[in-house]
Design a protein around this motif. Structure first.
Motif, PDB file in Angstrom:
ATOM      1  N   PHE A   1       0.814  -1.205   0.000  1.00  0.00           N
ATOM      2  CA  PHE A   1       0.000   0.000   0.000  1.00  0.00           C
ATOM      3  C   PHE A   1       0.849   1.257   0.000  1.00  0.00           C
TER       4      PHE A   1
ATOM      5  N   GLU B   1       0.456   4.229   1.790  1.00  0.00           N
ATOM      6  CA  GLU B   1       0.784   5.003   2.995  1.00  0.00           C
ATOM      7  C   GLU B   1       1.427   4.125   4.049  1.00  0.00           C
TER       8      GLU B   1
ATOM      9  N   THR C   1       0.277   4.590   7.951  1.00  0.00           N
ATOM     10  CA  THR C   1      -0.973   4.114   8.533  1.00  0.00           C
ATOM     11  C   THR C   1      -1.287   2.668   8.174  1.00  0.00           C
ATOM     12  N   ALA C   2      -0.453   2.063   7.325  1.00  0.00           N
ATOM     13  CA  ALA C   2      -0.806   0.731   6.842  1.00  0.00           C
ATOM     14  C   ALA C   2      -0.471  -0.372   7.842  1.00  0.00           C
TER      15      ALA C   2
END
Lengths: 520, 316
Positions: A89, A91, A94-95
């Motif tokens: 992903f 980001e 925040t992942a």
């Protein structure tokens, strides 16, 4: 045996995101998907993973091994995700689950799919982490995401995605948070995956240097109206060329301050012997960890200084210390000779993530006018004056005055970054700290932002401190470059001098990595 | 973690000391003579003098505070003026009603409110979800005493399944006690489980919309496991704080329900002591409840830190 998307369309509400797109990825092939930010690149990947929100309406088919994924039920999808197709992903901040150690997060895929024992899973996780470039990976297994830098988190995400050797890998901007050396590393690793293990990779990126370095077989260009155009490597270079032209046209030769800053002027920012130390428990205070160690430098009026270094080297900590968001263990930071508490309004910042640095419940006018409270009371403005000032700032950064009543979710990444800049400019500060301010943007928005900054710098004779790992950007923009490694400044010099004759071996490594990426 | 524990433990001792000072001086050194206040208007000089001596009113306030603390530490809460029995005896009797009741109500609200919240988070915008949310609204807005009376009317008078009030005492055995505490616990837990279900639903939905939840799904983690391991663990942290607050409010805040069901609990004891101006009892009970609240807060902080590594770091 390939992954193919056939006549796939996607819409949210009345808005058409993707229109009748078709492409396929074969094992061992690298397909690059490029496009401006907000054109639906990430949605394509999420659609393949079947992780779109329920508000999306879709037609068409996504075929894996003759199976239409759009018609698969949940249990089947759980088997496919992570094992057959996995995704990195965009980001990295925040992942990752903030409450789980990274060892457990990487091992989880193995636990779920292979019924491996916990110890075996951790063992494989450790090996995978080492593969993606963690030195001494076993020390990292027990760490939590907040203890890692952005680049390290991105590598953890990558380790999670490849732990099970999936057949297809969807990589959504896997290198935006990384410095040149780690980018080269990830690039080599992805290439090795496709060549040696026959992994089919769909690479979504706006980093065209990276895209061409991946020596992709097939290039897809997603237009903003949701139509997909396919091409070969040549068309990528044409697409690149087009953007490069616009970038260089936007960079006047005078981007750098035409005259060298007068050394007799007092510096705007002066950092002297700055030390930031973290004492971690239970390991004793005998071995404190220095995020920043004995750093001294200064910035003069109107000067553009770049701070470069690999991820986790202490750039962000130093920047936070300069902004007064982190307390120094020793040393001092002074603006115009005064400490930060007294000169808060002389310095403003533009942060890396244009998505997270705004309060989503406020309108743009309130967001932009917020720093005005720093003004002295006798200079405070009435609401009409504020409104005029906000509109002026919005127009200055290329937005329209009517945007001031909108909310932040109505803007794209590039537009949000402009709003950040408007917010930083409203006080006419002496110094703006830009922390990777353009790394989340596509080439076109990036060039717009950079030319905007250059105009503003000459207009108001502002100084910039540019924290970046994008060396090609630095070489084009900065007057002077500071190179940081493991918390110390290892080299400092004017841009021309440093790029021509790097003296420190680490600087040479950085430059080599950049050049080999650019060559592809 | 050990460091965090000691840090919190020291701050617990400080809060206890501070609370004891506040409680002591508010009840003891406010204007007026406590002895005269406790004895009322018709007391003679001699009785007031005798009580003054018993309360150590002849020595300085600071010295009196240390005498009080010293006897508290040895378990001596003083002698109740109205009942003429040791305060600890009074409290001991009531604790065995109030603590089980609070615990009972808390368990009910956890075991009903928590699953309801989890369910509501997953069937958002379906019929079931709407029913759960509607019931929660009702639970938050219905007054406790009215609901209690309704329960008594249905389950004691109409159906005669449960006693309408009173407490048989622990000597009667476990089951009769549980039976007599059931209706009060239900009455107490209804609004609390509704609050809990709302918090669970909200924070779980929040956690399920986070990127890490999506990452977990992308790894091929089944939805149920992703909710359990990734979303719930993150959602549970605000929940623990709410539970801590609820337990504290249940300990002393059950006066109305104790009155409806004629239960000899701590709430009623304080109420009676206040009306009878028995400051010694009031002081003892208030100190005990404060102690319980501070200990619960301590436990809440420890469990939050055990769950969230970022909290541990912030203190260190």
């Amino acid at each position: 045996m390939s992954l193919s998307v056939e006549h796939f369309s996607l819409s949210i509400g009345k808005k058409m995101i993707l229109q009748d797109i078709s492409f396929s990825v074969s094992p061992g092939e690298v397909v690059v998907l490029v496009g401006e930010s907000g054109c639906g690149k990430s949605m394509t990947a999420l659609a393949i993973m079947r992780l779109l929100s329920e508000a999306c309406v879709e037609t068409g088919r996504i075929i894996l091994d003759g199976n239409d994924l759009c018609r698969c039920r949940d249990p089947e999808l759980f088997r496919i995700r992570g094992r057959d197709i996995s995704m990195i992903f965009q980001e990295p901040m925040t992942a990752l689950n903030p409450l789980m150690t990274i060892g457990n997060q990487v091992a989880e895929a193995l636990l779920v799919h292979c019924q491996a024992s916990h110890i075996d899973a951790l063992h494989i996780a450790c090996k995978t982490l080492a593969e993606v470039g963690f030195q001494g990976a076993s020390d990292f297994l027990g760490r939590y995401p907040h203890e890692l830098s952005g680049g390290q988190r991105q590598r953890v995400c990558m380790a999670m995605a490849i732990a099970l050797c999936p057949r297809f890998l969807l990589a959504d901007e896997p290198t935006t948070a990384l410095d040149a050396v780690s980018r080269l590393h990830i690039c080599k690793h992805l290439r090795a995956l496709s060549v040696e293990q026959g992994v089919g990779i769909l690479l979504i990126t706006h980093d065209l240097g990276f895209a061409s370095a991946m020596s992709s077989d097939q290039v897809l260009i997603l237009r903003t109206d949701g139509i997909l155009e396919s091409g070969t490597k040549q068309s990528l270079s044409m697409f690149m060329h087009h953007d490069c032209v616009s970038v260089s046209a936007d960079f006047p030769a005078s981007f750098r301050s035409s005259l060298p800053p007068d050394p007799s002027l007092p510096p705007v920012l002066e950092v002297r012997d700055a030390v930031c130390e973290y004492v971690s428990f239970p390991s004793s205070s005998l071995f404190p960890f220095f995020a920043v160690k004995d750093v001294s430098f200064s910035i003069r009026k109107g000067e553009i200084v770049a701070l470069v270094g690999e991820s986790g080297c202490g750039k962000s900590t130093l920047m936070r210390a300069i902004l007064g968001l982190e307390t120094l263990s020793a040393g001092s930071v002074r603006f115009d000779g005064a400490p930060i508490d007294l000169s808060r309004r002389k310095v403003q910042a533009v942060f890396q993530d244009p998505y997270d640095s705004f309060n989503p419940r406020h309108r743009v006018d309130r967001l932009v006018s917020e720093p005005l409270f720093l003004l002295d009371r006798d200079r405070s403005l009435c609401s009409a004056e504020r409104a005029i000032l906000v509109e002026e700032m919005l127009e200055l950064v290329g937005l329209s005055a009517s945007d001031s009543r909108k909310y932040i979710h109505e803007f794209s990444g590039g537009q949000r970054q402009r709003i950040s800049i408007a917010r930083a400019l409203i006080l006419r500060p002496l110094l703006i700290v830009l922390d990777e301010a353009t790394s989340a943007l596509d080439v076109r928005s990036r060039s717009h932002i950079l030319s905007l900054l250059s105009r503003l710098s000459s207009h108001f004779s502002m100084a910039y401190l540019l924290v970046s790992h994008d060396l090609s950007l630095v070489s084009e923009v900065a007057d002077r470059v500071l190179v940081m490694k493991a918390g110390r400044l290892v080299e400092e010099g004017t841009t021309a001098q440093l790029f021509a004759q790097p003296s420190h071996p680490y600087t040479r490594d950085l430059l080599d990595a950049m050049r080999s990426l650019d060559r592809g | 973690m050990l460091h965090f524990f000691w840090w919190r433990f020291i701050s617990l001792l400080f809060s206890l000391a501070f609370a004891s000072i506040v409680i002591f001086f508010i009840l003891d050194t406010l204007p007026g003579d406590p002895a005269a206040f406790m004895l009322g208007l018709n007391a003679t000089e001699e009785t007031i003098g005798a009580l003054r001596e018993k309360l150590h009113l002849d020595v300085s306030a600071v010295r009196r505070y240390f005498i009080w603390i010293g006897s508290l530490l040895t378990g001596d809460f003083g002698m109740s003026h109205t009942y003429q029995v040791p305060v600890w005896e009074l409290i001991k009797e009531r604790i065995f009603v109030s603590f089980p009741l609070a615990f009972y109500a808390l368990l009910l609200s956890i075991f009903i409110g928590f699953p309801l919240g989890v369910l509501a988070a997953q069937c958002n915008q379906t019929f079931l979800g709407t029913v759960i949310i509607g019931t929660n609204q009702l639970g938050v807005s219905v007054p406790e005493f009215w609901f209690a009376i309704l329960l008594v009317f249905i389950f004691s008078i109409l159906l005669s399944w449960f006693p309408s009030g009173g407490f048989p005492g622990w000597s009667e055995g476990f089951l009769p006690v549980m039976k007599s505490l059931f209706l009060p616990a239900v009455a107490l837990s209804f609004s609390r489980l509704s609050v809990l279900a709302r918090v669970v639903r909200f924070s779980l939905q929040e956690a399920m919309s986070q990127d890490y939840f999506r990452t977990a799904l992308a790894k091929g983690v089944p939805r149920s496991r992703a909710i359990w391991y990734h979303a719930l663990r993150n959602a549970i942290i605000p929940l623990i704080s709410i539970l801590g607050l609820q337990f504290s409010s249940l300990l002393a805040g059950a006066i109305v329900i104790e009155n409806v069901f004629f239960l000899p609990g701590l709430g009623r004891l304080v109420f009676q002591a206040v009306t009878q101006r028995d400051l010694i009892v009031v002081r003892g009970v208030v100190m005990l409840i404060t102690f319980a609240v501070i200990v619960v807060t301590f436990l809440v902080e420890l469990s939050c830190a055990a769950l969230d590594p970022r909290l541990r770091k912030r203190i260190c």
